[in-house]
Design an enzyme around this catalytic site. Structure first.
Site, PDB file in Angstrom:
ATOM      1  N   CYS A 111     -17.920  -0.454  -2.054  1.00  0.00           N
ATOM      2  CA  CYS A 111     -17.612  -0.969  -3.385  1.00  0.00           C
ATOM      3  C   CYS A 111     -17.064  -2.390  -3.349  1.00  0.00           C
ATOM      4  O   CYS A 111     -17.325  -3.188  -4.242  1.00  0.00           O
ATOM      5  CB  CYS A 111     -16.615  -0.050  -4.082  1.00  0.00           C
ATOM      6  SG  CYS A 111     -15.163   0.367  -3.099  1.00  0.00           S
ATOM      7  N   GLU A 164      -5.846   6.995  -3.120  1.00  0.00           N
ATOM      8  CA  GLU A 164      -5.983   5.585  -3.515  1.00  0.00           C
ATOM      9  C   GLU A 164      -5.163   5.278  -4.762  1.00  0.00           C
ATOM     10  O   GLU A 164      -5.609   4.539  -5.649  1.00  0.00           O
ATOM     11  CB  GLU A 164      -7.467   5.244  -3.774  1.00  0.00           C
ATOM     12  CG  GLU A 164      -8.391   5.690  -2.644  1.00  0.00           C
ATOM     13  CD  GLU A 164      -9.814   5.180  -2.768  1.00  0.00           C
ATOM     14  OE1 GLU A 164     -10.287   4.538  -1.832  1.00  0.00           O
ATOM     15  OE2 GLU A 164     -10.458   5.419  -3.814  1.00  0.00           O
TER      16      GLU A 164
END
Lengths: 657, 657
Positions: free
Chosen positions: A408, A315
């Protein structure tokens, strides 16, 4: 028309401390109708109310009960940070409650207030006697704490708890959650500190977040030790405490870094905290670092949508100018973190460029993360989905999902949209600055005297913004500063009988500054040139060589397969010699202005004709020239609205030959 | 000159069974000098001899001793497949030993033979009484077997054990390792089978490999049940036994698949096994599937280097035409698996295209995986390293590494190089086929009569191959078939006093077929046109739009920063109007022919001049036209030789404007 009257909240995220060194003070606005009103309505009426049910079914609330000893069963969820889904929802719900004056939000208000109260009680019940709180470690790791700071996310969770608590306190004036957060922060302050401080652990969390939260806690409580603790954490990154990995922001100290790197959300939350810290302390070195890193990021590592993070793997940010399309990660949370960081820099420096990036990110890389109906989500936000795409499913899918295993993003979107009115305007000693254009009311005060400006606009579909002074001190001239967006090639402004343009109303630092005196009823009409345009990238962005993107105003456009006749997108070429046409389609995707371009389909070899897709560069050029084009009308929609209809291919960047 | 005489091994990988339905029979060759001789020398004298020490220090051999109960301590290594590093090394060492006649390899031979014997004894000692063998599960999982087929790699490990055992048996005639492998295979045959078979588990391994190994075990032992077991495993993928994930090859059955997908190495090993199976059974449906999938792969998912696998995340194939440069995964093991699979298809079908891909992969995507000195390795093989690249280190580094945490690639390279002579030629009832050109001797037999052809060439630096018939039956005409590479635009062939070219010696199915009769001493001189050339990609390969690659013969070229004057690579443009020049540099990188091209550096805006790298497409075109170029001589080296000097940027695809 608004469903309810939107009352002014007391304050929003980023309330500067009394000694802050910021150029601007955050102000408040009411969003009363128009584009963002509709997005916030979906958030308020669908996304946020669905939160408690989803947190229940995903097990987050169950984990809190388990930790409190009021339920039995197994821990639910795959990550040590599942508590943050609850905290971010509480923050979102708090900002939402702040918009509704008591008794005025209808039955939804009472239900939301009750949900918040109920869930805060669950959080409080799960807290350990000494203030520690993390259900994963309490339930799964035999209560052993802080033994895996690289992956444990314990301080990260504390950070989101603190942010939720500050929001709840600011929004409602109530202390229940703030007390929980303070106990946890006080506990952390007894555990973490530099060598010689008497604290047992000299350490940082693999996922920054607590830094910005602690500065906010200082702002909310006035306790200097929270600011000091934030400063300690910010300073300890980059010294190898976590093994020196860029992923954890541990390769280079913030003050020395030359570009953003590693896990994008971690980097951006850390830099938001660093900017908060520089704002409160006035430290020049840290401020310079955050400004330098922001510029390096925007210049070399930002997608045209404002999306950040080039790699699925880890990421993380890629190398400079490594900005892929189909594999753009552009996590929705990174867009949110970028907005949060940029807003802090906007206040600190007073420069409009930070709000330029906020606008771009809001309308594109951020907003694509939630469906138009507020029901489903994208975790990653690619700029291309190919014909024949095989979707892996799961969190990193290019198809919208109801909820994620790592959830998230959804409550993060909720909290940003619920608090959006706090990112729109500011004041300084000279006057009021309008950073983002909405239909509504911008207000603040100048030396205690209220100032309010009403705005009416159909932005971003139309470029006209009509501003009317509603409140002003009678005897104190002040400056109305209007951000002229970075994308805007020409503008005009009418004030009374006179019209100005670039030649006689110049922009400085991104601001068109209109000086007073002002009287109630004074009117300014800003007209931002909103021609659809073709955009190219720096030639070092290899991924889009020979391509253009369609933009109009702050919106990046894309082609979706469903809008184009006859097949996929990967053989489409845009003909840049033809002018772009604009067509508003109230029926489409909740009402969007489409851009229509001329193009054609390439004649491509059938796969069966050969087996090797590489050949002589000369032959290729010849074949390209000789091909008979199939003309095609290309219909582009705003990127934020993609993936709201049937599955198919999509692309932002369009080949020109 | 060769250090040792290279004796003919009995057989190599892929010895077809007596009922095989293949068009061609694998033959053998001696590689006696030249390009591949040098690469194999480094393998034989450095890489393979270093293996035992590296396997010792990484703990692989320690684990075997632990399982045998002859050592104490902790299990070493992070993966359940660490045993395969040992097995692949044993396979490599076995093929290597086969090249050295007893007593002729010098002291190295005896040492290698002793190492092989010693390590086989460790493997045998670790085996359980019932034939099971996997040190991870024996030592770490309390001996519980087959409870995590998705990730456990137990059958994958068995597959590599079997391949090593077959190699050792073929190379040395000895049974020690083959006995171990058979015991394990027999055990597996009692455990795995379809419902109703009386076997307790209907299952497959998340990582295919055992399928091709079992077919080889059938070939080596004649036991039909190994072939049957291979057929069972191949058939059970794609039916959801592993949750239906593409990653594990479980989304679509092989016979129904339309394109390669999921984890590249898993896909390719599975397809090698499927091709083995189709070869032995003659099943038309399975054969058609393997041919279809190969063509889909080469047409849509293969990098110009032959590299395979577009994603770091999950190590998988991407979508069709998704072929990134800097994030090309192109695992070295995938290149090896591609060669193994293509060779099976070459034998099954008789078509030269499969050996075209083998050649391309050998010289580029595969060979880049090992340093010129045989000491260090690349796991991933990107086609670009950017200026300012921040390398993450670890297995996926773009910098060479001595050994990996997941050390699958180095011993895989060793086994392919050590057995390379088995991928070069074949025979059929009509004659002999030369698939790859080396200096050496190609031999086989026709109806029991020996045939041998000597070749002398400086390929790939020169395009001339001189072939001399050394052995031939006196009374039996046969056909010498020469593969005319797919990249080759023109060729000539001299036979006696006559010269032919494309017009009078046509190529069919990739073969130039020269019919007999032949007599010893007959000579054929093949001249392959070896002009350096510029190559473009199918326009759907978005990553390289507006770029060309330099190629010459089978070699793909690249720019390395160290060879270009004045700075990095990301501002370089190649001027395609200038002819390419070729310069052999015996001093450089062990001796390479470089290609020199004309180019220039773009004038780029300094980062400080702005903060947004996107702007008007019109302005961009104007700026490009107006720029004053800095002319530059670009020196390209063969891609396989990159990353053998100082760290820096690299690129295969060069922008043309």
């Amino acid at each position: 028309m608004p469903r309810t009257r939107l009352a002014l909240p007391a304050t929003g995220p980023v309330r500067l401390g009394p000694d802050a060194h910021a150029a601007l003070l955050p102000a408040t606005a009411e969003v009363q109708s128009g584009f963002w009103y509709a997005r916030r309505e979906a958030n308020a009426s669908t996304s946020i109310p669905q939160g408690p049910g989803l947190l229940e079914s995903a097990g987050n609330l169950h984990n809190l009960r388990l930790a409190a000893g009021t339920a039995e069963g197994e821990f639910q969820g795959a990550y040590p940070f599942v508590d943050t889904d609850v905290y971010k929802w509480l923050e979102a719900a708090s900002w939402q409650l702040a918009q509704w004056a008591p008794g005025e939000g209808g039955p939804g208000t009472a239900r939301l207030a009750a949900d918040v109260e109920r869930i805060i009680a669950l959080v409080a019940g799960a807290q350990c006697g000494d203030g520690y709180l993390n259900t994963w470690f309490q339930l799964r790791e035999g209560g052993e704490r802080y033994r895996d700071l690289r992956w444990g996310h314990e301080l990260y969770c504390a950070g989101h708890l603190i942010q939720a608590a500050v929001a709840h306190h600011r929004a409602t004036g109530r202390d229940e959650l703030l007390d929980v957060a303070r106990r946890f922060a006080d506990h952390i302050d007894t555990v973490f500190g530099p060598p010689g401080s008497g604290r047992p652990i000299d350490g940082i969390d693999g996922h920054p977040e607590i830094e910005t939260a602690l500065v906010e806690l200082y702002r909310e409580t006035g306790e200097q030790r929270y600011l000091k603790l934030a400063g300690y954490f910010v300073g300890r990154y980059g010294h190898g405490l976590l093994g020196g990995e860029a992923y954890c922001q541990d390769r280079v100290p913030v003050r020395e870094a030359e570009n953003v790197e590693g896990h994008a959300v971690r980097q951006l939350y850390l830099l938001a905290g660093a900017t908060d810290l520089a704002t409160e302390t006035g430290e020049a070195e840290l401020r310079a670092a955050t400004e330098r890193l922001w510029q390096a990021m925007t210049t070399t590592k930002t997608h045209i949508t404002g999306g950040l993070g080039a790699h699925h793997d880890k990421e993380d940010f890629g190398d400079p100018f490594e900005l892929p399309n189909e594999r753009a990660y552009c996590e929705t949370c990174a867009a949110i973190a970028s907005i949060q960081w940029s807003w802090r820099l906007a206040l600190l420096t007073g420069q409009a460029r930070y709000s330029d990036l906020i606008e771009r990110t809001l309308f594109n890389g951020f907003l694509a993360g939630v469906s138009l109906d507020g029901e489903s989500w994208l975790y990653v936000n690619p700029l291309q989905v190919r014909d024949g795409h095989t979707d892996p499913g799961g969190d990193q899918s290019a198809r919208r999902t109801r909820w994620f295993r790592c959830a998230c993003c959804p409550p993060n979107v909720m909290r940003l949209l619920a608090g959006l009115e706090h990112y729109l305007s500011s004041t300084d000693t000279e006057g009021i600055q309008i950073h983002q254009y909405v239909t509504g009311r911008y207000s603040g005060d100048l030396d205690g005297a209220p100032v309010a400006v009403r705005a009416d606009t159909d932005y971003p579909w139309q470029g006209t913004v009509t501003l009317t002074v509603e409140e002003t001190p009678a005897d104190r001239p002040w400056t109305l500063s209007l951000r002229i967006p970075q994308w805007c090639g020409s503008y005009r402004v009418r004030r009374g009988a006179r019209t100005y343009d670039e030649s006689d109303a110049p922009v400085t630092d991104g601001w068109l500054r209109l000086e007073g005196p002002w009287a109630p009823g004074d009117r300014v009409v800003l007209e931002l040139g909103l021609e659809a345009r073709l955009t190219a990238a720096d030639p070092r962005v290899d991924a889009v060589r020979g391509c253009v993107a369609i933009e109009r105003g702050p919106l990046v456009y894309c082609l979706e397969q469903v809008d184009q006749p006859g097949g996929g997108l990967d053989d489409i070429v845009i003909d840049t010699a033809h002018p772009l046409a604009v067509k508003h389609r109230p029926d489409l995707l909740g009402g969007v202005t489409t851009v229509v371009a001329a193009g054609h389909r390439r004649r491509l070899p059938a796969p069966a004709a050969g087996w090797w897709p590489y050949g002589s560069a000369d032959a290729d050029a010849g074949a390209e020239a000789a091909q008979a084009a199939e003309p095609l009308e290309l219909t582009a929609i705003p990127y934020y609205a993609w993936a709201n209809r049937e599955d198919g291919s999509m692309r932002v960047w369009l080949p020109t030959s």
